[in-house]
Design a protein around this motif. Structure first.
Motif, mmCIF file in Angstrom:
data_model
loop_
_atom_site.group_PDB
_atom_site.id
_atom_site.type_symbol
_atom_site.label_atom_id
_atom_site.label_comp_id
_atom_site.label_asym_id
_atom_site.label_seq_id
_atom_site.Cartn_x
_atom_site.Cartn_y
_atom_site.Cartn_z
ATOM 1 N N ALA A 1 0.786 -1.467 0.123
ATOM 2 C CA ALA A 1 -0.388 -0.111 -0.177
ATOM 3 C C ALA A 1 1.403 0.761 0.209
ATOM 4 O O ALA A 1 1.155 1.900 1.064
ATOM 5 C CB ALA A 1 -0.721 -0.156 1.286
ATOM 6 N N GLY A 2 1.613 1.569 -1.173
ATOM 7 C CA GLY A 2 2.499 2.332 -1.174
ATOM 8 C C GLY A 2 1.935 3.606 -2.356
ATOM 9 O O GLY A 2 1.076 4.228 -2.619
ATOM 10 N N VAL A 3 3.551 4.099 -2.997
ATOM 11 C CA VAL A 3 2.974 5.407 -3.718
ATOM 12 C C VAL A 3 4.093 4.600 -4.440
ATOM 13 O O VAL A 3 4.821 3.731 -4.729
ATOM 14 C CB VAL A 3 3.381 6.897 -3.444
ATOM 15 C CG1 VAL A 3 2.646 7.247 -2.090
ATOM 16 C CG2 VAL A 3 4.798 6.848 -1.831
ATOM 17 N N VAL A 4 4.379 5.758 -5.411
ATOM 18 C CA VAL A 4 5.003 5.039 -7.171
ATOM 19 C C VAL A 4 6.797 4.878 -6.610
ATOM 20 O O VAL A 4 7.385 3.938 -6.644
ATOM 21 C CB VAL A 4 4.634 7.032 -7.656
ATOM 22 C CG1 VAL A 4 6.099 6.470 -8.903
ATOM 23 C CG2 VAL A 4 4.426 6.775 -8.681
ATOM 24 N N THR A 5 7.132 5.592 -5.460
ATOM 25 C CA THR A 5 8.805 5.905 -4.549
ATOM 26 C C THR A 5 9.181 4.344 -4.767
ATOM 27 O O THR A 5 10.104 3.642 -3.994
ATOM 28 C CB THR A 5 8.713 6.718 -4.151
ATOM 29 O OG1 THR A 5 8.617 6.566 -2.829
ATOM 30 C CG2 THR A 5 9.221 8.168 -5.244
ATOM 31 N N ALA B 1 0.553 -1.644 -6.328
ATOM 32 C CA ALA B 1 0.045 -0.895 -6.657
ATOM 33 C C ALA B 1 -0.389 -0.446 -8.186
ATOM 34 O O ALA B 1 0.629 -0.584 -9.007
ATOM 35 C CB ALA B 1 -0.120 0.490 -6.039
ATOM 36 N N SER B 2 -1.620 -0.120 -8.633
ATOM 37 C CA SER B 2 -1.716 -0.040 -10.544
ATOM 38 C C SER B 2 -1.080 0.878 -10.595
ATOM 39 O O SER B 2 -0.221 1.402 -12.382
ATOM 40 C CB SER B 2 -3.217 -0.051 -10.318
ATOM 41 O OG SER B 2 -3.753 1.545 -10.076
ATOM 42 N N THR B 3 -0.410 1.655 -9.785
ATOM 43 C CA THR B 3 0.658 3.080 -10.141
ATOM 44 C C THR B 3 2.586 2.303 -10.120
ATOM 45 O O THR B 3 2.413 3.392 -10.727
ATOM 46 C CB THR B 3 0.823 4.099 -9.101
ATOM 47 O OG1 THR B 3 0.568 3.515 -8.103
ATOM 48 C CG2 THR B 3 -0.706 5.115 -8.623
ATOM 49 N N CYS B 4 2.512 1.467 -10.101
ATOM 50 C CA CYS B 4 3.682 0.687 -10.564
ATOM 51 C C CYS B 4 3.627 -0.294 -11.376
ATOM 52 O O CYS B 4 4.722 -0.772 -12.012
ATOM 53 C CB CYS B 4 3.638 -0.125 -9.396
ATOM 54 S SG CYS B 4 4.015 0.528 -7.307
ATOM 55 N N ALA B 5 2.770 0.647 -12.626
ATOM 56 C CA ALA B 5 2.494 -1.168 -14.097
ATOM 57 C C ALA B 5 3.958 -0.127 -14.533
ATOM 58 O O ALA B 5 3.066 0.379 -15.876
ATOM 59 C CB ALA B 5 1.761 -1.012 -14.074
#
Length: 422
Positions: free
Chosen positions: A252-256, A278-282
């Motif tokens: 449950a993170g952010v892009v970094t 997360a989907s932001t990691c794709a």
């Protein structure tokens, strides 16, 4: 020339002050009027909200152009600019050009608030963009009171998706609750006996994602054995998960955090059965390829076409995007973050065009009305996934596709078909 009311200069001083009732509570404009146009009755300057836009549509974005998020934000902004340049090269929206203004907030809510104040009061923008749950939370009451549309904001937080409370705001990321349901459902189907450990980034975005997943896991019958704060030392967090007996990790993170967690996994002896990002990691180039073999088998949910993927790169929609991006001078067109920015601008432009073609002409109010009446399939969305909103309910992205990273092939492998999250 852009037409503004004679009282705009005086009203702009108070345009970021939220409307309040006798109890001191913030109130927001109603979602719509009888003729379908969003209500401007509670706006600090109703005339500015309905004033015709006839020269340039100014879009002001605030995000972290400095600090650890800078690389991905820069690529996202470049993607936005490329899509805007493409539209302007076609003549704009019936001759009305689009201008993008960028501001750096270093992922700090207070700076985001100052940027939005400046963009609305001094730059007289017609549309606002904000990245991050904490950042949006710092500005959303003022922005809704000012009746300046905030479109495709970069957050998935559930509390900001209520069109009754925040009718002048939409989000670009999949609903946090929807993505959490997707993640919990995938884990339940793949490993019914999973013991999940949650790595929780301590930003507002990370905490919201963690809370949404834990609620979804309980509903799906998935056991969460521990939740660990995800700070700078990722190995400490991973060790805590191992000690708790977790065998599936939910980030449950952010892009970094995307690459950082994988790199830390490469430095510990224990490996879980599954890692869900997360989907932001794709992003293959920035996140998964640099991670090496340790990322093999990791799962992400995605809704966009990925030009870096060897299979998707041959698809007609991707080829058209790459050609347009090249013509616009986009430096990193295969980056998922550049595609994200392109999509943000594309969905925004679709709303602007619908407003211009509608019965009310082009104004902030008509743009917001169009943004709350969208059923659009962005060309860079995966097949079967749409962007949907109504005056009663904001859905946004309607589905997610599970992607499994194949480290040997250096590519994502689709798992099943898109799963509805709306």
């Amino acid at each position: 020339m852009r037409v503004r009311s004679l009282i705009a200069t005086a009203a702009v001083v108070t345009s970021l002050t939220a409307c309040a009732n006798s109890a001191g509570e913030t109130s927001a404009p109603a979602a719509a009027t009888g003729d379908g146009l969003i209500s401007t009755d509670a706006c600090t300057d109703p005339a500015a909200a309905t004033a015709p836009i006839t020269d340039t549509i100014r879009i002001g974005w605030t995000a972290a152009l400095s600090g650890t998020f800078a690389a991905s934000v820069r690529q996202s902004f470049d993607g936005m600019q490329a899509r805007i340049d493409t539209e302007n090269a076609r003549g704009g929206i019936d001759g009305v050009m689009i201008e993008l203004l960028e501001r750096d907030d270093a992922f700090q809510p207070a700076r985001a608030k100052a940027n939005v104040t400046e963009l609305i009061q001094r730059e007289d923008v017609d549309i606002i963009g904000v990245a991050g749950a904490g950042q949006l939370g710092a500005v959303i009451d003022d922005q809704n009171a000012a009746c300046v549309p905030a479109l495709m904001t970069g957050t998935s937080a559930a509390q900001f998706r209520d069109v009754t409370t925040y009718p002048w705001t939409t989000q670009s990321l999949p609903a946090g609750t929807g993505e959490a349901t997707f993640q919990a459902g995938y884990i339940a189907e793949t490993f019914p006996d999973a013991r999940v450990g949650v790595l929780e980034n301590q930003t507002e975005s990370g905490k919201a994602s963690s809370a949404a997943f834990q609620a979804a896991a309980e509903a799906a019958g998935v056991e969460v054995v521990t939740t660990v704060p995800l700070g700078d030392d990722k190995i400490v967090a991973l060790t805590s998960l191992q000690e708790a007996g977790a065998d599936v990790y939910l980030v449950a993170g952010v892009v970094t955090d995307c690459l950082a967690v994988s790199e830390a996994l490469g430095r510990v002896s224990y490996q879980p059965r599954l890692v869900v990002q997360a989907s932001t990691c794709a992003d293959a180039d920035l996140i998964f390829k640099p991670a090496g073999a340790v990322a093999d088998g990791q799962i992400v949910g995605s809704y966009m076409r990925l030009p870096a993927d060897p299979v998707q790169s041959a698809e007609p929609a991707v080829q058209e995007y790459l050609a347009a991006a090249a013509a616009a001078g986009l430096e990193s067109p295969t980056s998922a973050y550049a595609v994200d920015g392109w999509i943000k601008a594309d969905v925004t432009i679709a709303a602007i065009r619908a407003a211009a073609e509608g019965p009310h002409g082009l104004s902030r109010a008509s743009i917001m009305t169009a943004a709350l009446n969208q059923d659009y399939a962005p060309p860079m969305y995966l097949d079967g996934i749409r962007f949907v909103s109504t005056p009663e309910r904001f859905t946004g992205t309607t589905a997610l596709q599970a992607l499994r990273w194949d480290a040997a092939a250096q590519a994502f492998e689709p798992v099943g078909t898109p799963i509805a999250i709306g």
